[in-house]
Design a protein around this motif. Structure first.
Motif, PDB file in Angstrom:
ATOM      1  N   VAL A   1      -2.140  46.290 -88.509  1.00 16.18           N
ATOM      2  CA  VAL A   1      -1.679  45.663 -87.417  1.00 16.18           C
ATOM      3  C   VAL A   1      -2.523  47.227 -86.176  1.00 16.18           C
ATOM      4  O   VAL A   1      -2.769  47.857 -85.955  1.00 16.18           O
ATOM      5  CB  VAL A   1      -0.030  46.245 -87.201  1.00 16.18           C
ATOM      6  CG1 VAL A   1       0.876  45.635 -88.198  1.00 16.18           C
ATOM      7  CG2 VAL A   1       0.488  47.356 -87.405  1.00 16.18           C
TER       8      VAL A   1
ATOM      9  N   THR B   1       2.519  47.596 -81.885  1.00 17.37           N
ATOM     10  CA  THR B   1       2.792  46.553 -82.440  1.00 17.37           C
ATOM     11  C   THR B   1       3.379  48.630 -83.524  1.00 17.37           C
ATOM     12  O   THR B   1       4.619  48.096 -83.822  1.00 17.37           O
ATOM     13  CB  THR B   1       2.204  45.746 -83.908  1.00 17.37           C
ATOM     14  OG1 THR B   1       1.635  44.688 -83.246  1.00 17.37           O
ATOM     15  CG2 THR B   1       3.278  45.418 -84.832  1.00 17.37           C
TER      16      THR B   1
ATOM     17  N   VAL C   1      10.634  43.462 -83.838  1.00 18.24           N
ATOM     18  CA  VAL C   1       9.807  42.757 -84.727  1.00 18.24           C
ATOM     19  C   VAL C   1       9.849  42.098 -85.781  1.00 18.24           C
ATOM     20  O   VAL C   1      10.819  42.839 -86.010  1.00 18.24           O
ATOM     21  CB  VAL C   1       8.265  44.423 -84.935  1.00 18.24           C
ATOM     22  CG1 VAL C   1       7.847  44.172 -85.457  1.00 18.24           C
ATOM     23  CG2 VAL C   1       7.938  45.131 -83.016  1.00 18.24           C
TER      24      VAL C   1
ATOM     25  N   THR D   1       6.968  43.279 -90.569  1.00 18.39           N
ATOM     26  CA  THR D   1       5.834  44.101 -90.570  1.00 18.39           C
ATOM     27  C   THR D   1       6.265  45.527 -90.149  1.00 18.39           C
ATOM     28  O   THR D   1       6.548  46.765 -89.701  1.00 18.39           O
ATOM     29  CB  THR D   1       5.881  43.721 -88.507  1.00 18.39           C
ATOM     30  OG1 THR D   1       5.486  42.489 -89.277  1.00 18.39           O
ATOM     31  CG2 THR D   1       4.948  44.352 -88.291  1.00 18.39           C
TER      32      THR D   1
END
Length: 338
Positions: A19, A23, A34, A38
């Motif tokens: 990522v 992020t 998020v 993830t």
């Protein structure tokens, strides 16, 4: 000499997780935006790389002290423990420390001047005010950090509020006692000018009036000692109330002790209920009927609003959390003939 390995960086986490660095930063600072998948991937990468946030460096970059100040009216009161725990839980996720200052008895100018130095951006990044009786001028000084009022409040302060619905709690208390058949009802209130007392008194009186009833009011100060002292006044009343609503569990506990010491039975002779649902309420004899307010969520919400204010994000001016009746064995129908 072998080259010393460098510490893991946020870029290493991003590369392993597949990522962006942004992020990873969002997972660390604002995980709710998020996706869960993830978040799990990034946290797994953090564990594998051993990456840790350098909070000192981050605070320096953001020109932060790294701490939030909570002003508490009486740390000896167990009521505040869960609120402070909720605040600390949210702040900990942001790498912020919680400082606590007891303002008990700080009504004279020397005491207020002792508090003032803590209301500075050099000492804290934000303030959560759990005390509604302090001079609002304290918070109007230059350099005062962003402020949130929680639990108690004062109308003179232009700051967001995170509260429980105290008026609704008063209404629930009146409806509970009246529903059991009580007609001679007493309200053992907190201090007359306290924001909690006013709201609970208004809700209680409104509900009684709606039921065609009226009640007496006796003033205490939220403490166990004032509840115990009120027992003598109750014993001297004629007619004596059959149901009593106390503005705090501590007052209810003190009152029950005083009534039982005088030879009365609770609830057979007189019903007593409180407000707060502190841990002690479920373990005294008889277990205390009370209005439960969810204190840890209140603390968490106050911290979230403060963080939003510190970060320039949107927030609600007033957040109102619900309360609920917790019926236990300290309330019952009035004695026959009453």
């Amino acid at each position: 000499m072998p080259k010393e390995a460098r510490p893991p960086r946020i870029q290493d986490v991003a590369q392993l997780a597949g990522v962006s660095v942004a992020t990873v930063s969002r997972v660390l600072s604002n995980p709710d935006i998020v996706s869960e998948t993830t978040r799990a991937t990034v946290r797994d990468a953090i564990a594998k790389t051993g990456y840790t946030i350098n909070f000192t460096a981050r605070n320096l970059r953001q020109q932060q002290v790294g701490s939030v100040l909570a002003l508490v009216p009486n740390l000896a009161n167990p009521f505040f423990s869960q609120i402070l725990g909720g605040i600390a839980e949210v702040l900990r996720r942001q790498g912020l420390s919680l400082l606590v200052l007891d303002t008990h008895g700080a009504t004279e100018q020397p005491d207020l001047e002792a508090i003032a130095p803590y209301l500075s951006r050099s000492r804290s990044d934000g303030v959560i005010l759990l005390e509604g009786g302090l001079d609002p001028a304290l918070f109007a000084r230059p350099g005062c950090p962003p402020l949130v009022q929680a639990c108690e409040w004062t109308d003179a302060l232009d700051a967001p509020r995170v509260l429980v619905d105290n008026a609704a709690g008063g209404r629930l208390a009146a409806q509970h006692l009246a529903g059991l058949g009580h007609r001679d009802i007493l309200h053992l209130s907190g201090p007359a000018q306290n924001s909690l007392s006013r709201s609970r008194r208004d809700g209680f009186a409104e509900a009684l009036a709606g039921l065609g009833l009226s009640g007496q009011v006796l003033q205490g100060d939220f403490s166990m000692q004032s509840g115990f002292a009120a027992a003598a006044s109750v014993l001297a009343m004629s007619p004596r109330p059959t149901g009593i609503f106390c503005d705090s569990d501590e007052m209810a506990v003190g009152l029950i002790h005083g009534l039982i010491a005088a030879g009365l039975r609770v609830p057979q002779d007189i019903s007593v209920m409180g407000f707060d649902d502190i841990q002690l309420a479920a373990y005294i004899q008889p277990p205390l009927t009370t209005i439960r307010q969810h204190r840890a969520p209140l603390g968490r919400q106050a911290a979230e609003v403060l963080l939003a204010r510190m970060q320039g994000k949107p927030y609600e001016d007033t957040t109102m959390l619900p309360v609920e009746l917790c019926a236990r064995a300290s309330t019952a129908a009035p004695p026959p003939g009453r």
